[in-house]
Design a protein around this motif. Structure first.
Motif, PDB file in Angstrom:
ATOM      1  N   GLY A  40      -3.482 -21.645  28.986  1.00  0.00           N
ATOM      2  CA  GLY A  40      -4.334 -20.988  29.971  1.00  0.00           C
ATOM      3  C   GLY A  40      -5.809 -20.965  29.631  1.00  0.00           C
ATOM      4  O   GLY A  40      -6.597 -20.330  30.326  1.00  0.00           O
ATOM      5  N   GLY A  41      -6.209 -21.666  28.567  1.00  0.00           N
ATOM      6  CA  GLY A  41      -7.617 -21.650  28.164  1.00  0.00           C
ATOM      7  C   GLY A  41      -8.455 -22.681  28.902  1.00  0.00           C
ATOM      8  O   GLY A  41      -7.946 -23.691  29.382  1.00  0.00           O
ATOM      9  N   PRO A 173     -10.025 -17.168  39.427  1.00  0.00           N
ATOM     10  CA  PRO A 173     -10.413 -16.814  38.050  1.00  0.00           C
ATOM     11  C   PRO A 173      -9.288 -16.987  37.021  1.00  0.00           C
ATOM     12  O   PRO A 173      -9.582 -17.131  35.832  1.00  0.00           O
ATOM     13  CB  PRO A 173     -10.842 -15.345  38.162  1.00  0.00           C
ATOM     14  CG  PRO A 173     -10.280 -14.859  39.445  1.00  0.00           C
ATOM     15  CD  PRO A 173     -10.118 -16.037  40.342  1.00  0.00           C
ATOM     16  N   THR A 174      -8.058 -16.997  37.450  1.00  0.00           N
ATOM     17  CA  THR A 174      -6.986 -17.072  36.454  1.00  0.00           C
ATOM     18  C   THR A 174      -6.513 -18.502  36.188  1.00  0.00           C
ATOM     19  O   THR A 174      -5.681 -18.744  35.325  1.00  0.00           O
ATOM     20  CB  THR A 174      -5.764 -16.258  36.917  1.00  0.00           C
ATOM     21  OG1 THR A 174      -5.340 -16.778  38.181  1.00  0.00           O
ATOM     22  CG2 THR A 174      -6.101 -14.781  37.050  1.00  0.00           C
ATOM     23  N   VAL A 175      -7.049 -19.455  36.961  1.00  0.00           N
ATOM     24  CA  VAL A 175      -6.611 -20.849  36.780  1.00  0.00           C
ATOM     25  C   VAL A 175      -7.466 -21.514  35.699  1.00  0.00           C
ATOM     26  O   VAL A 175      -8.687 -21.535  35.809  1.00  0.00           O
ATOM     27  CB  VAL A 175      -6.740 -21.633  38.103  1.00  0.00           C
ATOM     28  CG1 VAL A 175      -6.315 -23.078  37.911  1.00  0.00           C
ATOM     29  CG2 VAL A 175      -5.924 -20.971  39.196  1.00  0.00           C
ATOM     30  N   PRO A 176      -6.842 -22.050  34.643  1.00  0.00           N
ATOM     31  CA  PRO A 176      -7.637 -22.700  33.594  1.00  0.00           C
ATOM     32  C   PRO A 176      -8.346 -23.948  34.112  1.00  0.00           C
ATOM     33  O   PRO A 176      -7.837 -24.640  34.989  1.00  0.00           O
ATOM     34  CB  PRO A 176      -6.609 -23.066  32.528  1.00  0.00           C
ATOM     35  CG  PRO A 176      -5.290 -23.057  33.212  1.00  0.00           C
ATOM     36  CD  PRO A 176      -5.399 -22.057  34.327  1.00  0.00           C
ATOM     37  N   ARG A 177      -9.532 -24.205  33.537  1.00  0.00           N
ATOM     38  CA  ARG A 177     -10.298 -25.391  33.931  1.00  0.00           C
ATOM     39  C   ARG A 177     -10.530 -26.278  32.722  1.00  0.00           C
ATOM     40  O   ARG A 177     -10.852 -25.792  31.632  1.00  0.00           O
ATOM     41  CB  ARG A 177     -11.654 -24.978  34.500  1.00  0.00           C
ATOM     42  CG  ARG A 177     -11.564 -24.230  35.824  1.00  0.00           C
ATOM     43  CD  ARG A 177     -12.896 -23.589  36.150  1.00  0.00           C
ATOM     44  NE  ARG A 177     -13.333 -22.705  35.077  1.00  0.00           N
ATOM     45  CZ  ARG A 177     -14.599 -22.415  34.813  1.00  0.00           C
ATOM     46  NH1 ARG A 177     -15.569 -22.928  35.548  1.00  0.00           N
ATOM     47  NH2 ARG A 177     -14.914 -21.622  33.816  1.00  0.00           N
ATOM     48  N   GLY A 200     -17.631 -19.941  28.253  1.00  0.00           N
ATOM     49  CA  GLY A 200     -16.540 -19.360  27.476  1.00  0.00           C
ATOM     50  C   GLY A 200     -15.456 -20.362  27.112  1.00  0.00           C
ATOM     51  O   GLY A 200     -14.474 -20.011  26.458  1.00  0.00           O
ATOM     52  N   ALA A 201     -15.637 -21.615  27.514  1.00  0.00           N
ATOM     53  CA  ALA A 201     -14.598 -22.618  27.262  1.00  0.00           C
ATOM     54  C   ALA A 201     -14.636 -23.081  25.813  1.00  0.00           C
ATOM     55  O   ALA A 201     -15.655 -22.963  25.140  1.00  0.00           O
ATOM     56  CB  ALA A 201     -14.802 -23.815  28.176  1.00  0.00           C
ATOM     57  N   ARG A 202     -13.504 -23.610  25.347  1.00  0.00           N
ATOM     58  CA  ARG A 202     -13.532 -24.229  24.028  1.00  0.00           C
ATOM     59  C   ARG A 202     -14.034 -25.655  24.192  1.00  0.00           C
ATOM     60  O   ARG A 202     -13.636 -26.357  25.115  1.00  0.00           O
ATOM     61  CB  ARG A 202     -12.128 -24.230  23.429  1.00  0.00           C
ATOM     62  CG  ARG A 202     -12.169 -23.930  21.950  1.00  0.00           C
ATOM     63  CD  ARG A 202     -10.801 -23.809  21.373  1.00  0.00           C
ATOM     64  NE  ARG A 202     -10.683 -24.770  20.313  1.00  0.00           N
ATOM     65  CZ  ARG A 202      -9.561 -25.038  19.690  1.00  0.00           C
ATOM     66  NH1 ARG A 202      -8.442 -24.423  20.036  1.00  0.00           N
ATOM     67  NH2 ARG A 202      -9.548 -25.920  18.721  1.00  0.00           N
ATOM     68  N   HIS A 203     -14.931 -26.070  23.303  1.00  0.00           N
ATOM     69  CA  HIS A 203     -15.488 -27.414  23.393  1.00  0.00           C
ATOM     70  C   HIS A 203     -14.801 -28.331  22.392  1.00  0.00           C
ATOM     71  O   HIS A 203     -14.699 -27.997  21.217  1.00  0.00           O
ATOM     72  CB  HIS A 203     -16.999 -27.395  23.115  1.00  0.00           C
ATOM     73  CG  HIS A 203     -17.770 -26.658  24.167  1.00  0.00           C
ATOM     74  ND1 HIS A 203     -19.118 -26.847  24.385  1.00  0.00           N
ATOM     75  CD2 HIS A 203     -17.375 -25.733  25.086  1.00  0.00           C
ATOM     76  CE1 HIS A 203     -19.508 -26.072  25.373  1.00  0.00           C
ATOM     77  NE2 HIS A 203     -18.483 -25.374  25.818  1.00  0.00           N
ATOM     78  N   PHE A 204     -14.336 -29.447  22.881  1.00  0.00           N
ATOM     79  CA  PHE A 204     -13.717 -30.436  22.002  1.00  0.00           C
ATOM     80  C   PHE A 204     -14.578 -31.690  22.021  1.00  0.00           C
ATOM     81  O   PHE A 204     -14.716 -32.330  23.066  1.00  0.00           O
ATOM     82  CB  PHE A 204     -12.310 -30.784  22.492  1.00  0.00           C
ATOM     83  CG  PHE A 204     -11.348 -29.629  22.466  1.00  0.00           C
ATOM     84  CD1 PHE A 204     -10.545 -29.400  21.353  1.00  0.00           C
ATOM     85  CD2 PHE A 204     -11.234 -28.774  23.557  1.00  0.00           C
ATOM     86  CE1 PHE A 204      -9.647 -28.335  21.335  1.00  0.00           C
ATOM     87  CE2 PHE A 204     -10.345 -27.702  23.542  1.00  0.00           C
ATOM     88  CZ  PHE A 204      -9.548 -27.490  22.435  1.00  0.00           C
TER      89      PHE A 204
END
Ligand code: ADP
Ligand code: ZN
Length: 611
Positions: A40-41, A173-177, A200-204
């Motif tokens: 869900g992130g 808002p609850t759907v991960p992008r 707020g996303a994790r960056h890869f």
């Protein structure tokens, strides 16, 4: 356990990878990204072309309940993407402007009935409120924003509709992008995060190295003939892309290749939509075609077996060059990136920059991009290391670029640079008339041309002081001084002009190291190493089988109206030919054969192998 109506029941991500896609293990950060999104992130993924971005959203979409919605600007390629997914048993559909209302309704009801795993959506669809209402009524597992750099206003792929994608998070808002791009510079990275609300996303950020691509940059003498030589000696029968700057040169080059027995197709914005679409479709569907194109061609082209990308003109930026060359060798097999560039390219680009729309800041930015590209062309260091450094990544010499394979010698060019710069200085003092590289070099060489006599240049003190170098060597000096910022060009005629740094050389405060043009590398060596007529790593006795498999694939693909690679990749056919599996169970272990393709094609392949 997630169970899809297709009959798959998955225990985890690896299970999806093996059974649906037929691959053994994840690459790089794929697993980490997939786990993060499945949980869900939000994620922002920067990975080079061919790195394997698609699985990063396709696998979570299959593991999470609901439909994965993929926003993609590549309308012309959606059908192929959907076909490729269906071929492995994934239920996919798309919505874009090419469909009639009935087709659209069909996809919409499949979506609402939960009969899709993935839905591809053109960004402009989201502008229409009915699309929002549709998405509200269905269950969405995730949003994937493909080609996310299209949100960047400075990039050449900017799509205004992408700006609206920042609203996805507000509405759902609850759907991960998960946003994905192959564009790597820090500036674009930051811009994507900001504009898509992904703070707020994790960056890869993956390594941008593409080790299977061999980078080569040559000086532009008889470029077309040398291109032809490359195609004949190293890439005969291979699919490839040749990039040219203008439509006119696309047309001319296409004709040149055709006249020389190469199956070539043109692609540029001046062709009508139908011809363009048809040429693109042929390139994707048939084996071994060469497309000659302006940079309008290529984004999203996921043909895995493009064996070479050649540039007959200098790209505008390292970023562009990297994107374009990245279209070679997505399947991980050896591929060539070849660029021919010369002084005229620099003049032409400067002219384009001078006359470009936009303010000074914009023009300066363009100039900075061009300078970095020139520096890459003239480097004596590893090309790959220099490119990766441009993207902020460290690398040691690669052993698979021209400067590593055939190291150029450097020489102390301080005196040559002083001679050249003082000639430019003398001419500049005349002010009334300004001169390009041709006249400057003629003066250095002491040539008695009509233009020399006309302007009385034979009486300059610098006349004839440069006979120790040949004309081509002087051109190299000019190019390198341009690349080092010790000289610049201006105006329509490519007038050479001194820069602030020139004086350091003239006053002997700065030494100038130049690269000597390497002799053309021995052709036979290269040809033996990467000759692709006999497929790489294939024992000779397996070649006829490989050819049979290819013929079967061509017929099968034609039958279904899909590109050949949708049936099987070259790498898969190669492995089959080499290992000659004797049963379905053995065939199932080949990379790229999942449950669906095994059931569909397994028997046919075994029949070819035992024939
Ligand atoms: P990108 O979108 O990043 O350019 P793709 O998703 O098209 O790359 O993947 C590039 C190629 O690599 C495709 O042919 C894909 O099937 C293959 N691939 C991706 N991940 C794996 C993996 N884990 N194992 C084997 N092949 C893979
Ligand atoms: Zn190298």
């Amino acid at each position: 356990m997630a169970v899809s109506a297709t009959g798959f029941g998955f225990s985890d991500a690896l299970d999806v990878l093996r059974r649906v896609f037929g691959y053994e293990s994840f690459r790089g950060a794929q697993q980490e990204i997939i786990d993060h999104v499945t949980a869900g992130g939000d994620a922002l993924v920067l990975m080079p072309t061919g790195g394997g971005k698609s699985l990063c959203y396709q696998v979570p979409a299959l593991l999470r309940p609901g439909v994965g919605v993929v926003i993609s600007p590549l309308i012309a390629l959606m059908q192929d993407q959907v076909d490729a997914l269906r071929a492995v048993g994934v239920r996919a559909g798309f919505l874009n402007s090419t469909q009639d209302p009935a087709q659209r309704r069909e996809v919409e009801s499949a979506f609402l009935a939960g009969k899709l795993d993935l839905l591809y959506l053109a960004p402009e669809r989201l502008r229409v409120e009915s699309t929002g209402i549709l998405l509200d009524r269905g269950a969405i597992s995730l949003f994937a924003i493909d080609e996310a750099h299209c949100v960047s206003q400075w990039g050449h792929d900017f799509r205004p509709d992408y700006l609206a994608l920042s609203a996805l998070h507000q509405r759902w808002p609850t759907v991960p992008r998960i946003a994905l791009t192959a564009t790597a510079t820090k500036a674009t990275h930051a811009e994507i995060a900001a504009r898509l609300n992904l703070a707020g996303a994790r960056h890869f950020v993956a390594s941008f190295d593409r080790p299977n691509i061999q980078y080569r940059i040559v000086s532009k003498t008889e470029p077309k003939r040398r291109l032809l030589e490359l195609l004949h000696t190293e890439h005969s029968g291979d699919a490839g892309i040749v990039y040219c700057l203008t439509r006119a040169s696309v047309e001319k080059t296409t004709q040149f290749l055709i006249d020389n027995g190469i199956e070539a197709l043109a692609y540029h914005a001046g062709l009508d939509t139908q011809t363009r679409a048809a040429n693109q479709a042929r390139f994707l569907r048939e084996d071994g075609l060469v497309v000659v194109a302006t940079i309008a061609f290529g984004m999203g082209i996921d043909k895995p077996d493009v064996r070479f990308v050649a540039h007959l003109d200098l790209p505008k930026s390292v970023e562009g060059y990297y994107q374009e060359t990245g279209r070679a060798g997505r399947d991980g097999l050896p591929a060539t990136a070849w660029l021919a560039y010369g002084l005229a390219d620099v003049v032409q680009h400067r002219k384009l920059i001078d006359s470009s729309d936009g303010d000074d800041i914009h023009r300066r930015r363009l100039a900075t991009h061009l300078d970095a590209m020139l520096a890459l062309c003239e480097t004596v260091e590893c090309r790959r290391a220099q490119m990766l450094a441009y993207f902020g990544q460290q690398a040691s010499p690669c052993g698979n670029c021209d400067t590593c394979l055939w190291p150029p010698q450097s020489w102390d060019g301080t005196i040559a640079a002083q001679k050249l710069l003082s000639t430019v200085f003398r001419l500049d003092r005349e002010r009334r008339q300004r001169f390009g590289a041709g006249q400057v070099i003629d003066i250095l060489l002491g040539k008695q041309t009509p233009k020399i006599t006309q302007f009385g240049h034979q009486s300059l003190t610098v006349f004839g002081i440069g006979t120790e170098l040949r004309e081509s060597e002087w051109r190299g000096v000019v190019r390198q001084l341009l690349a080092q910022g010790l000289l610049t060009v201006e105006g329509d005629y490519g007038t050479l002009v001194l820069t602030e740094s020139s004086s350091q050389v003239l006053s002997r405060q700065r030494r100038v190291l130049l690269r000597r043009e390497p002799e053309q590398p021995a052709r036979t060596v290269k040809a033996a190493r990467t000759r692709s007529v006999a497929p790489v790593n294939l024992p000779t006795e397996a070649v006829p089988v490989f050819d049979q498999l290819r013929a079967w694939r061509a017929a099968t693909a034609k039958d279904q109206g899909v590109p050949a690679y949708v049936v099987f990749h070259d790498a898969t056919l190669r492995q089959i030919a080499a290992e000659a599996p004797a049963s379905l169970a053995e065939l199932a272990t080949v990379s790229g054969i999942g449950e669906n393709k095994l059931a569909k094609y397994g028997q046919q392949i075994l029949a070819i192998l035992t024939a």
